[in-house]
Design a protein around this motif. Structure first.
Motif, short mmCIF file in Angstrom:
data_model
loop_
_atom_site.label_atom_id
_atom_site.label_comp_id
_atom_site.label_asym_id
_atom_site.label_seq_id
_atom_site.Cartn_x
_atom_site.Cartn_y
_atom_site.Cartn_z
N GLN A 143 0.84 -1.20 0.00
CA GLN A 143 0.00 0.00 0.00
C GLN A 143 0.87 1.25 0.00
O GLN A 143 1.82 1.37 0.77
CB GLN A 143 -0.91 0.00 1.22
CG GLN A 143 -2.02 1.04 1.15
CD GLN A 143 -3.00 0.90 2.30
OE1 GLN A 143 -2.60 0.98 3.45
NE2 GLN A 143 -4.26 0.70 1.99
N ALA A 144 0.55 2.18 -0.89
CA ALA A 144 1.32 3.42 -0.98
C ALA A 144 0.88 4.38 0.13
O ALA A 144 -0.14 4.19 0.78
CB ALA A 144 1.12 4.07 -2.35
N ALA A 145 1.68 5.43 0.33
CA ALA A 145 1.36 6.42 1.36
C ALA A 145 0.23 7.31 0.89
O ALA A 145 -0.06 7.42 -0.31
CB ALA A 145 2.60 7.25 1.67
N LEU A 146 -0.43 7.96 1.84
CA LEU A 146 -1.54 8.87 1.53
C LEU A 146 -1.05 10.30 1.33
O LEU A 146 -1.86 11.24 1.37
CB LEU A 146 -2.58 8.84 2.65
CG LEU A 146 -3.47 7.59 2.69
CD1 LEU A 146 -4.35 7.61 3.93
CD2 LEU A 146 -4.32 7.49 1.44
N ASP A 147 0.22 10.47 1.11
CA ASP A 147 0.77 11.82 0.90
C ASP A 147 0.08 12.48 -0.29
O ASP A 147 -0.01 11.90 -1.38
CB ASP A 147 2.28 11.74 0.64
CG ASP A 147 3.04 11.20 1.84
OD1 ASP A 147 2.44 11.19 2.93
OD2 ASP A 147 4.19 10.79 1.68
N GLY A 148 -0.41 13.69 -0.07
CA GLY A 148 -1.05 14.45 -1.14
C GLY A 148 -2.51 14.14 -1.35
O GLY A 148 -3.16 14.76 -2.21
N TYR A 149 -3.08 13.20 -0.57
CA TYR A 149 -4.49 12.85 -0.76
C TYR A 149 -5.40 13.98 -0.29
O TYR A 149 -5.19 14.55 0.78
CB TYR A 149 -4.83 11.57 0.01
CG TYR A 149 -6.32 11.34 0.12
CD1 TYR A 149 -7.07 10.98 -1.00
CD2 TYR A 149 -6.99 11.51 1.33
CE1 TYR A 149 -8.44 10.78 -0.92
CE2 TYR A 149 -8.36 11.31 1.42
CZ TYR A 149 -9.08 10.94 0.29
OH TYR A 149 -10.43 10.76 0.37
N ASP A 150 -6.41 14.28 -1.09
CA ASP A 150 -7.42 15.26 -0.73
C ASP A 150 -8.70 14.89 -1.47
O ASP A 150 -8.65 14.44 -2.63
CB ASP A 150 -6.98 16.67 -1.11
CG ASP A 150 -7.94 17.73 -0.58
OD1 ASP A 150 -8.85 18.12 -1.33
OD2 ASP A 150 -7.79 18.13 0.59
N GLY A 226 -9.72 7.01 -0.14
CA GLY A 226 -8.39 6.91 0.46
C GLY A 226 -7.68 5.64 0.08
O GLY A 226 -6.48 5.63 -0.23
N ASN A 227 -8.42 4.51 0.07
CA ASN A 227 -7.81 3.24 -0.33
C ASN A 227 -7.41 3.26 -1.80
O ASN A 227 -6.37 2.73 -2.19
CB ASN A 227 -8.78 2.09 -0.05
CG ASN A 227 -8.22 0.74 -0.49
OD1 ASN A 227 -8.67 0.17 -1.47
ND2 ASN A 227 -7.24 0.25 0.25
#
Length: 399
Positions: A143-150, A226-227
């Motif tokens: 699983q990748a990081a949630l960096d930059g998620y909006d 998010g997923n």
């Protein structure tokens, strides 16, 4: 002559004892021989060759014989010393050195290894076009990081992607609710009331747009945003992310409680409380991930397989167009004729010192109040709280 036989017999007996048992054997045989001579002396009163002239002397001979027997018993070697070296605890004589043959051992798989093995066997033996077979071809990655998620990265909420004049929220409510009634004047779009048979919990929830029960039902992204972001969506185009967020295949009307419990968890961390729906839930997640090319983690793969092993014939759901209408239209209340009321004099409102300041951090498409209010997104875009034809709820829209 008696002396020769007497003393010669004693010597022979002692030698025989020494030959068979060493000192203890000699003492034993000497004692026994002396006991016999002493007993004869006690019986006859004398034994000439042994110089035992009285019965008292014979008794003394018996005493000496008794001491000799006791001495032989005390000095006799133990069975352990003369018998089997193993019984005595003595190591046997060293022989030629031999390399011990290793004992073959069979490693027992851990529970996790056993589970993974069963999962892979189930996937390998899955029938063609089944959900289990599809699971076997979905890419598996970390699983990748949630960096930059909006949330705004997935476009405006409930966009009318199928261009039927109705937003996606009402499309899903119309599809998933039963015993529903539609709002007049919305061209068969908006649902006024109905009942949701919540797939996640198995309970029934009443929906009524004119009451607080509206908030008891939410539209869930089966594969959460998010997923999706952590499973490849961070590299998608904006158009693809918007299509994903508003795809009816990925949208489901559920109870607000279950939706909030799920949050952005994947199948390895959260499954519907109602076990009867888990197979359909996992099948829908895989249908969405296959359609958009999102990957799964190793934990997701195992959790999904364990669910699907209970329904090996399950297949992916098929997305269908959600038609408008299909339910009775709510009739507006009859208009009553009444005498015109004379307006009461009103007091002019006091001027306020300053106008309300625009809100910060608003999300496009989110519900808002009061109508006409201004706000800015996290990127600085000016938004206005307004309505539009077909959507009676005020939402943040571009000003």
């Amino acid at each position: 002559m008696a002396q020769i036989f007497g003393w010669g017999g004693l010597g022979a007996v002692v030698l025989l004892g020494a030959a068979t048992g060493g000192f203890s054997g000699a003492a034993m045989f000497f004692g026994l021989y002396s006991a016999v001579v002493g007993i004869i002396a006690l019986a006859r009163g004398r034994v000439g060759w042994a110089r035992l002239g009285t019965r008292a002397a014979g008794g003394a001979a018996c005493g000496i014989a008794f001491v000799a027997v006791i001495a032989s018993a005390l000095t006799a070697p133990s069975t352990a010393a003369t018998g089997d070296p193993k019984a005595a605890g003595v190591a046997p004589a060293a022989g030629p050195s031999r390399t011990p043959t290793p004992t073959p051992t069979t490693s027992r798989p851990t529970p996790v290894e056993t589970t993974v093995s069963l999962v892979e066997q189930a996937i390998a033996g899955a029938g063609p076009e089944t959900t289990l077979a599809v699971l076997g071809v979905i890419p598996v990655k970390a699983q990748a990081a949630l960096d930059g998620y909006d949330r705004s990265a997935f476009g405006e909420a409930w966009t009318d992607t199928d261009r039927n004049g109705c937003d996606q929220r009402n499309d899903i409510l119309r599809r998933d609710l039963v015993d529903k009634t539609l709002k007049a004047g919305t061209n068969g779009c908006a649902v006024v009331k109905g009942t949701l048979r919540d797939p996640y919990t198995g309970t029934s929830i009443t929906f009524n747009r004119t009451s607080s029960t509206t908030s008891a039902i939410q539209i869930d992204h089966v594969v959460s945003l998010g997923n999706a972001w952590a499973s490849g969506a961070s590299e998608w185009t904006a158009a693809k992310r918007a299509a994903f967020a508003n795809d009816p295949l990925n949208l489901l009307a559920v109870s607000a409680t279950a939706n909030q419990s799920k949050q952005s968890d994947d199948a390895a961390a959260w499954l519907p409380p109602d076990e009867r729906y888990r197979c359909a839930y996992v099948s829908r997640q895989l249908a969405v991930k296959k359609k958009y090319g999102a990957w799964i983690t190793a934990g997701e793969r195992t959790a999904m397989a364990e669910v699907l092993m209970a329904c090996p014939a399950a297949r992916l759901p098929v997305a269908r167009v959600i038609p408008l209408g299909g339910a009775p239209v709510d009739s507006p209340p009859p208009t009553r004729t009444s005498r015109p009321r004379v307006p009461k004099p009103t007091t002019a409102p006091k001027p306020t010192s300053e106008a309300p300041r625009p809100q910060r951090g608003v999300h496009p498409g989110a519900f808002c109040s009061p109508e006409g209010a201004l706000g800015y997104t996290s990127k600085g875009t000016l938004m206005r709280c307004s309505t539009k034809p077909g959507d009676s709820r005020a939402r943040w829209r571009r000003a």
